[in-house]
Write an enzyme that holds these catalytic residues in place. Structure first.
Site, PDB file in Angstrom:
ATOM      1  N   ALA A  89      42.592  71.238  79.533  1.00 47.36           N
ATOM      2  CA  ALA A  89      43.759  71.242  78.656  1.00 47.36           C
ATOM      3  C   ALA A  89      44.579  72.512  78.838  1.00 47.36           C
ATOM      4  CB  ALA A  89      43.330  71.087  77.203  1.00 47.36           C
ATOM      5  N   GLU A  90      43.891  73.665  78.920  1.00 48.43           N
ATOM      6  CA  GLU A  90      44.598  74.917  79.168  1.00 48.43           C
ATOM      7  C   GLU A  90      43.796  75.853  80.072  1.00 48.43           C
ATOM      8  OE1 GLU A  90      46.953  73.274  76.071  1.00 48.43           O
ATOM      9  OE2 GLU A  90      44.826  73.756  75.936  1.00 48.43           O
ATOM     10  N   THR A  91      44.531  76.599  80.869  1.00 50.22           N
ATOM     11  CA  THR A  91      44.002  77.766  81.568  1.00 50.22           C
ATOM     12  C   THR A  91      44.725  78.986  81.016  1.00 50.22           C
ATOM     13  OG1 THR A  91      43.494  76.573  83.612  1.00 50.22           O
ATOM     14  CG2 THR A  91      43.780  78.954  83.783  1.00 50.22           C
TER      15      THR A  91
END
Length: 266
Positions: A45-47
């Site tokens: 979903a996020e880095t």
């Protein structure tokens, strides 16, 4: 070669709970296109990309597999965990400069985000949200980032089958489906198909809007919440004026290295 840490944030400490985030601690910024490519490769979903600017002070940026976003809670929690557990940061509180202002993470009694409140207001498109979520009587509120849709009870949240095409066509980028909880104060699920995230496992930033909403409704400033995704997550919350404290556990599950060099030209 760039090291990347995969961390479960807001986990119950079981192997497949919480929200996974990738964290890269950089000496200097990479090219924006490189960070986006890396985030797409990580396919989480996020880095979070982090650069130190001073003792206990950092700048942080977040990328989904498709776009850069201006606020992410679970990846910030994951970044603080990496800095403490893998880089030996001993500060009681870390500060992160971001597109959403200065964010703080304290380390006791557990990792706790300190984020600004994002209030909600009535939406002129409420009927569109009700139709898309097939909830004709739902309360709908909105801000510049997200929409809140309130269900009658927890079972309705658990049973909800999303129509992702209908949700993606709505004005908001993120959607919080929420209800009173059976074993906690409130529950939610979070959908963001516009950002390449059909359903987010546990969404720290969502509670900057959900907490003031439920705090006012329940007349309490300390609440417990559960996100009812397939992975699930537990969140401890406190409202302090115009800030929300969002507490949870984090666990490193993978440490790896990019096998090719990445471009540091910003």
């Amino acid at each position: 070669m760039q090291t990347v840490y995969f961390v479960n944030a807001f986990t119950t400490q079981t192997p497949h709970s919480g929200n996974p985030a990738a964290v890269c601690v950089l000496d200097e910024w990479l090219a924006e296109s490189t960070m986006q490519t890396m985030a797409a490769q990580h396919n989480l979903a996020e880095t979070a990309f982090v650069v130190e600017t001073g003792p206990g002070e950092f700048t942080i940026r977040w990328f989904t597999p498709t776009v850069e976003i201006d606020l992410c809670g679970h990846a910030t929690l994951a970044a603080a965990h990496v800095l403490i557990e893998h880089f030996g940061m001993r500060n009681e509180r870390l500060a992160f400069e971001s597109a959403s202002g200065t964010l703080f993470v304290s380390r006791k009694p557990q990792l706790t985000l300190d984020f600004p409140v994002r209030q909600l207001q009535n939406s002129e498109d409420a009927d569109r949200y009700r139709r898309a979520f097939a909830l004709p009587q739902a309360t709908v509120l909105y801000n510049d980032l997200a929409a809140l849709i309130e269900c009658e009870n927890e079972q309705a949240i658990r049973d909800f089958q999303p129509n992702y095409s209908a949700i993606e066509a709505l004005p908001a980028r993120i959607h919080y489906l929420t209800a009173p909880g059976d074993a906690c104060d409130f529950v939610c699920r979070v959908f963001a198909p516009k950002l390449g995230i059909p359903e987010d496992p546990v969404t720290g930033s969502a509670y900057t809007s959900l907490m003031p909403y439920w705090s006012k409704k329940l007349q309490r400033t300390t609440l417990g919440a559960q996100q009812l995704s397939a992975r699930g997550g537990h969140i401890r919350l406190e409202l302090c004026n115009d800030r929300v404290l969002i507490g949870g556990q984090a666990q490193t599950v993978i440490v790896g290295k990019w096998a090719i060099e990445v471009d540091h030209a910003y």
